[in-house]
Design a protein around this motif. Structure first.
Motif, mmCIF file in Angstrom:
data_model
loop_
_atom_site.group_PDB
_atom_site.id
_atom_site.type_symbol
_atom_site.label_atom_id
_atom_site.label_comp_id
_atom_site.label_asym_id
_atom_site.label_seq_id
_atom_site.Cartn_x
_atom_site.Cartn_y
_atom_site.Cartn_z
ATOM 1 N N SER A 1 43.152 37.544 40.434
ATOM 2 C CA SER A 1 43.480 38.192 39.169
ATOM 3 C C SER A 1 43.268 39.703 39.250
ATOM 4 O O SER A 1 44.090 40.479 38.757
ATOM 5 C CB SER A 1 42.635 37.598 38.054
ATOM 6 N N LYS B 1 46.022 41.253 41.459
ATOM 7 C CA LYS B 1 47.292 41.260 40.736
ATOM 8 C C LYS B 1 47.302 42.348 39.667
ATOM 9 O O LYS B 1 48.303 43.047 39.500
ATOM 10 C CB LYS B 1 47.549 39.897 40.088
ATOM 11 N N THR B 2 46.199 42.471 38.940
ATOM 12 C CA THR B 2 46.114 43.481 37.893
ATOM 13 C C THR B 2 46.279 44.877 38.474
ATOM 14 O O THR B 2 47.042 45.692 37.951
ATOM 15 C CB THR B 2 44.767 43.387 37.150
ATOM 16 N N GLU C 1 36.966 44.071 38.624
ATOM 17 C CA GLU C 1 38.369 44.349 38.938
ATOM 18 C C GLU C 1 38.469 45.408 40.038
ATOM 19 O O GLU C 1 39.192 45.236 41.016
ATOM 20 C CB GLU C 1 39.100 44.831 37.693
ATOM 21 N N ASP D 1 39.668 32.798 41.727
ATOM 22 C CA ASP D 1 40.636 33.184 40.706
ATOM 23 C C ASP D 1 40.400 34.611 40.237
ATOM 24 O O ASP D 1 41.350 35.339 39.955
ATOM 25 C CB ASP D 1 40.571 32.235 39.512
ATOM 26 N N GLU D 2 39.120 35.003 40.150
ATOM 27 C CA GLU D 2 38.793 36.360 39.713
ATOM 28 C C GLU D 2 39.310 37.385 40.725
ATOM 29 O O GLU D 2 39.831 38.431 40.345
ATOM 30 C CB GLU D 2 37.285 36.503 39.540
#
Length: 125
Positions: free
Chosen positions: A6, A9-10, A26, A2-3
């Motif tokens: 995420s 996507k970010t 990220e 999920d990280e």
């Protein structure tokens, strides 16, 4: 997993956003995505590789600038990559440093960053 999703996507949602800050996970998850996409498209077709490289060029620059902002450096430090070998190594070193836990001139710390009271020395994470 999920990280990873995420983070990708970010970075893609902030396609050309050179403001703010990006935490280490990220940025590095997006780098992994970038490498995988370019490796796969490079194996399929050089034209597809070129399209993917052009499509991901701006998001990679933006994520790099936000990552440098998290460490208190200007996004212009990415120009160090033009210095053969040592510039790139120094840039990787800067990107691997922990971000500032408190607000800096580029904004508040990204979500998921340890609180300002938990000062962690480099190498202790």
């Amino acid at each position: 997993m999920d990280e990873y999703i995420s983070a990708v996507k970010t970075c893609l949602n902030k396609y050309a956003d050179f403001t703010g800050r990006a935490a280490r996970p990220e940025f590095w998850w997006f780098v992994l995505f970038w490498v995988i996409v370019l490796a796969i498209t490079g194996m399929v077709s050089r034209y597809l590789y070129g399209i993917a490289a052009l499509a991901l060029f701006i998001p990679m620059l933006a994520a790099g600038a936000r990552r440098l902002h998290d460490t208190g450096k200007s996004g212009w430090f990415q120009l160090l990559s033009f210095i053969p070998f040592f510039g790139t190594l120094f840039l990787i070193y800067l990107m691997a440093q922990p971000g500032n836990t408190a607000a800096n001139q580029y904004g508040e710390p990204p979500s998921g960053t340890p609180a300002a009271t938990m000062d962690i020395a480099p190498g202790q994470q």
